[in-house]
Design a protein around this motif. Structure first.
Motif, PDB file in Angstrom:
ATOM      1  N   MET A 239       0.804  -1.221   0.000  1.00 20.51           N
ATOM      2  CA  MET A 239       0.000   0.000   0.000  1.00 20.51           C
ATOM      3  C   MET A 239       0.835   1.268   0.000  1.00 20.51           C
ATOM      4  O   MET A 239       0.312   2.361  -0.198  1.00 20.51           O
ATOM      5  CB  MET A 239      -0.926   0.007   1.234  1.00 20.51           C
ATOM      6  N   HIS A 240       2.132   1.127   0.195  1.00 13.36           N
ATOM      7  CA  HIS A 240       2.990   2.312   0.337  1.00 13.36           C
ATOM      8  C   HIS A 240       3.229   2.978  -1.011  1.00 13.36           C
ATOM      9  O   HIS A 240       3.537   2.308  -2.002  1.00 13.36           O
ATOM     10  CB  HIS A 240       4.320   1.929   0.969  1.00 13.36           C
TER      11      HIS A 240
ATOM     12  N   GLY B 102      14.560  -5.495   5.303  1.00 13.78           N
ATOM     13  CA  GLY B 102      14.423  -4.173   4.719  1.00 13.78           C
ATOM     14  C   GLY B 102      13.417  -3.325   5.464  1.00 13.78           C
ATOM     15  O   GLY B 102      12.492  -3.849   6.095  1.00 13.78           O
ATOM     16  N   ARG B 103      13.585  -2.019   5.381  1.00 15.20           N
ATOM     17  CA  ARG B 103      12.692  -1.090   6.067  1.00 15.20           C
ATOM     18  C   ARG B 103      12.172  -0.020   5.112  1.00 15.20           C
ATOM     19  O   ARG B 103      10.998   0.253   5.062  1.00 15.20           O
ATOM     20  CB  ARG B 103      13.439  -0.435   7.236  1.00 15.20           C
ATOM     21  N   ASP B 104      13.070   0.589   4.345  1.00 16.46           N
ATOM     22  CA  ASP B 104      12.692   1.666   3.443  1.00 16.46           C
ATOM     23  C   ASP B 104      12.051   1.089   2.173  1.00 16.46           C
ATOM     24  O   ASP B 104      12.669   0.263   1.489  1.00 16.46           O
ATOM     25  CB  ASP B 104      13.933   2.476   3.072  1.00 16.46           C
ATOM     26  N   PRO B 105      10.825   1.507   1.823  1.00 11.46           N
ATOM     27  CA  PRO B 105      10.138   0.932   0.662  1.00 11.46           C
ATOM     28  C   PRO B 105      10.900   1.090  -0.653  1.00 11.46           C
ATOM     29  O   PRO B 105      10.895   0.177  -1.486  1.00 11.46           O
ATOM     30  CB  PRO B 105       8.805   1.689   0.632  1.00 11.46           C
ATOM     31  N   HIS B 106      11.550   2.233  -0.838  1.00 10.53           N
ATOM     32  CA  HIS B 106      12.353   2.430  -2.048  1.00 10.53           C
ATOM     33  C   HIS B 106      13.482   1.403  -2.094  1.00 10.53           C
ATOM     34  O   HIS B 106      13.722   0.767  -3.133  1.00 10.53           O
ATOM     35  CB  HIS B 106      12.914   3.856  -2.043  1.00 10.53           C
TER      36      HIS B 106
ATOM     37  N   PHE C 179       3.871   5.316  -7.182  1.00  6.91           N
ATOM     38  CA  PHE C 179       4.089   3.900  -7.476  1.00  6.91           C
ATOM     39  C   PHE C 179       3.859   3.106  -6.199  1.00  6.91           C
ATOM     40  O   PHE C 179       4.630   3.216  -5.251  1.00  6.91           O
ATOM     41  CB  PHE C 179       5.529   3.715  -7.974  1.00  6.91           C
ATOM     42  N   THR C 180       2.790   2.321  -6.139  1.00  4.21           N
ATOM     43  CA  THR C 180       2.519   1.556  -4.924  1.00  4.21           C
ATOM     44  C   THR C 180       3.390   0.300  -4.884  1.00  4.21           C
ATOM     45  O   THR C 180       3.756  -0.260  -5.920  1.00  4.21           O
ATOM     46  CB  THR C 180       1.036   1.141  -4.825  1.00  4.21           C
ATOM     47  N   GLY C 181       3.680  -0.142  -3.669  1.00  2.00           N
ATOM     48  CA  GLY C 181       4.496  -1.335  -3.498  1.00  2.00           C
ATOM     49  C   GLY C 181       3.925  -2.561  -4.181  1.00  2.00           C
ATOM     50  O   GLY C 181       4.670  -3.463  -4.580  1.00  2.00           O
ATOM     51  N   SER C 182       2.612  -2.607  -4.351  1.00  2.00           N
ATOM     52  CA  SER C 182       1.977  -3.760  -5.006  1.00  2.00           C
ATOM     53  C   SER C 182       2.428  -3.913  -6.449  1.00  2.00           C
ATOM     54  O   SER C 182       2.360  -5.015  -7.017  1.00  2.00           O
ATOM     55  CB  SER C 182       0.452  -3.637  -4.951  1.00  2.00           C
ATOM     56  N   MET C 183       2.904  -2.832  -7.060  1.00  2.00           N
ATOM     57  CA  MET C 183       3.342  -2.888  -8.455  1.00  2.00           C
ATOM     58  C   MET C 183       4.600  -3.736  -8.630  1.00  2.00           C
ATOM     59  O   MET C 183       4.865  -4.242  -9.718  1.00  2.00           O
ATOM     60  CB  MET C 183       3.604  -1.477  -8.978  1.00  2.00           C
ATOM     61  N   VAL C 184       5.374  -3.904  -7.565  1.00  2.00           N
ATOM     62  CA  VAL C 184       6.566  -4.752  -7.650  1.00  2.00           C
ATOM     63  C   VAL C 184       6.146  -6.180  -7.977  1.00  2.00           C
ATOM     64  O   VAL C 184       6.648  -6.794  -8.927  1.00  2.00           O
ATOM     65  CB  VAL C 184       7.378  -4.709  -6.339  1.00  2.00           C
ATOM     66  N   ARG C 185       5.204  -6.699  -7.217  1.00  2.00           N
ATOM     67  CA  ARG C 185       4.734  -8.066  -7.489  1.00  2.00           C
ATOM     68  C   ARG C 185       4.053  -8.163  -8.846  1.00  2.00           C
ATOM     69  O   ARG C 185       4.237  -9.152  -9.577  1.00  2.00           O
ATOM     70  CB  ARG C 185       3.781  -8.532  -6.380  1.00  2.00           C
ATOM     71  N   HIS C 186       3.262  -7.161  -9.200  1.00  2.00           N
ATOM     72  CA  HIS C 186       2.596  -7.194 -10.502  1.00  2.00           C
ATOM     73  C   HIS C 186       3.625  -7.284 -11.635  1.00  2.00           C
ATOM     74  O   HIS C 186       3.420  -8.005 -12.618  1.00  2.00           O
ATOM     75  CB  HIS C 186       1.712  -5.963 -10.693  1.00  2.00           C
ATOM     76  N   THR C 187       4.728  -6.546 -11.511  1.00  2.00           N
ATOM     77  CA  THR C 187       5.789  -6.622 -12.515  1.00  2.00           C
ATOM     78  C   THR C 187       6.340  -8.032 -12.616  1.00  2.00           C
ATOM     79  O   THR C 187       6.466  -8.595 -13.708  1.00  2.00           O
ATOM     80  CB  THR C 187       6.943  -5.662 -12.172  1.00  2.00           C
ATOM     81  N   PHE C 188       6.671  -8.616 -11.485  1.00  2.00           N
ATOM     82  CA  PHE C 188       7.276  -9.948 -11.486  1.00  2.00           C
ATOM     83  C   PHE C 188       6.301 -11.010 -12.005  1.00  2.00           C
ATOM     84  O   PHE C 188       6.706 -11.941 -12.715  1.00  2.00           O
ATOM     85  CB  PHE C 188       7.761 -10.313 -10.078  1.00  2.00           C
ATOM     86  N   GLU C 189       5.026 -10.887 -11.652  1.00  2.00           N
ATOM     87  CA  GLU C 189       4.020 -11.830 -12.148  1.00  2.00           C
ATOM     88  C   GLU C 189       3.930 -11.779 -13.671  1.00  2.00           C
ATOM     89  O   GLU C 189       3.940 -12.820 -14.343  1.00  2.00           O
ATOM     90  CB  GLU C 189       2.653 -11.519 -11.539  1.00  2.00           C
TER      91      GLU C 189
END
Length: 201
Positions: free
Chosen positions: A129-130, A163-167, A136-146
């Motif tokens: 949700m970040h 990890g702590r920092d979303p970037h 760019f929401t964090g969910s887009m990372v998984r969408h890219t990989f999928e």
């Protein structure tokens, strides 16, 4: 004589328009404009660390959400990778990488298997949700990989170990995938034919 491992793809829908060119045997040069700045940053890192030359121009309905543009770009990237790999003769097939970015540490394992599968674990609760870069929401990372795994025909395991920092988290994951893919796509002079007991991948 080795056949050039290149591909050129376009995709146009009511939601996005993508033009993409790649060379799997490049040096990591890239020109990327998807109209999603943080995604441009991640794709630039993917090109650099996988030694894939990449040219992407994309536009879409980002005034609604970046989702369509990001996912459609990843779909086209996956399709182009699959095309450029050809019959996969002589490839190493497998690759793995551990990549740190300050406090973040990501692991990726890639198998150019022809069997799309993604296992993606370890991201902290709420990461999806970040907003990174404000768009760019964090969910887009998984969408890219999928999309990449499915359309390139890759088996991918991506694990965030810390990890702590979303970037930092996102960038470590993209770079780990890039480094693992770099190993997997590499031509191995010791490999005769396709590296599979089936004779095909």
């Amino acid at each position: 004589m080795t056949t050039a491992r290149t591909a050129s793809r376009t995709r146009t829908t009511s939601e996005s328009s993508i033009e993409l060119e790649l060379n799997l045997d490049g040096t990591g040069e890239s020109t990327i404009n998807t109209s999603v700045p943080f995604f441009d940053h991640m794709l630039t890192a993917f090109a650099k660390h996988s030694l894939t030359d990449l040219r992407i121009t994309a536009t879409g309905d980002t005034h609604i959400d970046v989702h369509h543009t990001v996912e459609d770009t990843a779909i086209v990237l996956g399709q182009a990778i699959r095309e450029a790999l050809g019959d996969k003769t002589g490839i190493s097939r497998y690759g793995d990488a551990l990549v740190p970015l300050d406090e973040a540490l990501a692991q990726a394992v890639v198998d150019i298997s022809g069997r799309p599968f993604l296992v993606h674990t370890g991201e902290p609760a709420g990461f999806e949700m970040h907003l990174i870069g404000g768009h760019f929401t964090g969910s887009m990372v998984r969408h890219t990989f999928e999309a990449l795994a499915f359309h390139a025909g890759l088996t991918m395991h991506v694990t965030l170990l810390g990890g702590r920092d979303p970037h930092h988290i996102a960038e470590a994951e993209y770079k780990a995938v890039a480094r693992a893919f770099r190993q997997a796509k590499a031509l191995d002079p010791l490999v005769v034919g396709v590296p599979s007991t089936k004779g095909a991948l």
